[in-house]
Scaffold this motif. Sequence first.
Motif, short mmCIF file in Angstrom:
data_model
loop_
_atom_site.label_atom_id
_atom_site.label_comp_id
_atom_site.label_asym_id
_atom_site.label_seq_id
_atom_site.Cartn_x
_atom_site.Cartn_y
_atom_site.Cartn_z
N VAL A 65 0.92 -1.26 -0.04
CA VAL A 65 -0.03 0.08 0.19
C VAL A 65 0.75 1.08 -0.09
O VAL A 65 1.83 1.48 0.69
N GLU A 66 0.66 2.33 -1.07
CA GLU A 66 1.31 3.37 -0.96
C GLU A 66 0.14 4.43 -0.51
O GLU A 66 -0.83 4.70 -1.15
N HIS A 67 0.47 5.01 0.57
CA HIS A 67 -0.32 6.14 0.92
C HIS A 67 0.22 7.06 2.00
O HIS A 67 0.40 7.14 3.28
N ALA A 68 0.65 8.18 1.13
CA ALA A 68 1.82 9.00 1.69
C ALA A 68 1.23 9.78 3.04
O ALA A 68 1.74 10.07 3.99
N SER A 69 -0.06 10.41 2.69
CA SER A 69 -0.75 11.18 3.71
C SER A 69 -0.71 10.39 5.07
O SER A 69 -0.83 10.93 6.20
N LEU A 107 2.85 8.80 11.60
CA LEU A 107 4.37 8.91 12.07
C LEU A 107 4.42 10.83 11.88
O LEU A 107 5.22 11.02 11.17
N PRO A 108 3.97 11.25 12.91
CA PRO A 108 3.84 12.65 12.42
C PRO A 108 5.17 13.36 12.57
O PRO A 108 5.35 14.85 12.28
N SER A 145 0.60 21.13 -9.43
CA SER A 145 0.05 22.04 -8.42
C SER A 145 -0.37 20.96 -7.28
O SER A 145 -0.26 21.70 -6.17
N GLU A 146 -1.04 20.00 -7.46
CA GLU A 146 -1.47 19.17 -6.43
C GLU A 146 -0.34 18.59 -5.55
O GLU A 146 -0.42 18.46 -4.34
N LEU A 147 0.83 18.30 -6.31
CA LEU A 147 2.00 17.93 -5.49
C LEU A 147 2.26 19.22 -4.63
O LEU A 147 2.92 18.87 -3.61
N VAL A 148 2.50 20.28 -5.17
CA VAL A 148 2.98 21.27 -4.53
C VAL A 148 1.91 21.61 -3.38
O VAL A 148 2.49 21.83 -2.10
N ALA A 193 2.04 19.20 4.00
CA ALA A 193 3.02 18.49 4.96
C ALA A 193 4.02 19.02 6.01
O ALA A 193 4.51 18.75 6.75
N ALA A 194 4.16 20.28 5.48
CA ALA A 194 5.10 21.42 6.25
C ALA A 194 4.64 21.17 7.83
O ALA A 194 3.57 21.29 7.98
N PRO A 195 5.78 21.51 8.59
CA PRO A 195 7.29 21.84 8.08
C PRO A 195 8.13 20.58 8.11
O PRO A 195 9.40 20.84 7.80
N ARG A 196 7.51 19.50 7.81
CA ARG A 196 8.44 18.23 7.63
C ARG A 196 8.90 18.30 6.11
O ARG A 196 8.35 18.80 5.02
#
Length: 331
Positions: free
Chosen positions: A61-65, A71-72, A99-102, A108-111
């Motif tokens: 499974v790929e699920h970045a968010s 793991l915050p 734009s969605e990537l940006v 995700a900031a500040p990570r």
Amino acid sequence: MRRLLPLLAATQAYELCVGQDYWSIMNYTAVMGKPACVMSYASLYNLTAALWNGTEYGSGVEHASRLLESLPDADLQLGLWLVGGLDDINNGFWDDAISELVNFVRWAAPRKIYIRIGYEFDNPQNEYDPVSYKVAYSRIADALRHEPNAVRVWHSWSFPETYEGHSYEEWWPGENKVDFCGVSIFQQAYGDSPMGDLATAKDIARFCRDHKKPLMVAESTPFGVGDAESRDTIWERWYEPVLAFVREERVAVWCYINDNWDAQRMWTEGGTFWGDSRVEAYADLALHWRRAVLASPTRLVASGAGGGHYVGAAFVGLCLCALPWLVRRKA
């Protein structure tokens, strides 16, 4: 934050990144503790699924968010797949996806988000034309250039064979488009693979030093462990050469793929068996890992959100560099 990256490399405090699918990472974390960084993959052409909804390509499974929510404190290393679409990227068809990537990076900031744009650009299987690749890479890199937590990674597969025999330098997009260089280490670490040894990766490391770019081992795993490669000798055959590479080439981020490859459809369909590289699943390997990786005084295991571990690493490194001078002064 980017100004701290060369300092991190100079102090030899490197960031451990573990991948490469959601459950493999969580299983590692349950036994070994939280890594400073985690890996995920996404196709620019199906970005919402991999970043926000979760998807399965046959390799876990790929699920970045979800990874970052679980793991915050972790940074993210994202492999961005561009195969088959360079011309469409270059004519603007995928600008909304960029734009969605940006927007994801901002969320995700500040990570830190390390983005391997068109990863393994010279891999013959990817068939990236160097000229088209540089234009597509630059289009994405330029969109990310004002995001302080975005780290743009130029990543070679680091074997002697390349697409159409091009030199890896032909894919170089320019100094202002790259924050980090990346190499892959698989069979090369054994030293006796017919595919090649670590010479290409070392050559790329020198190239990146010349361009003042920190180095990442962007993908690595002991290929064939438990299948073609015996577990009895795998630490000496693969892990020790990789750890030596990390030290000698002043690697800033080491990304280790901690997977049971043989249990995932993508890696067995062609009759090739990648093995089982899970360090937590085998007692001897787990012991070596804890002693040589997790207990090392110069390494970073878990991070504070947004790169606080970089500041700490730089401070520790500076103290270590200054110690001989202080001793001489006291003497």
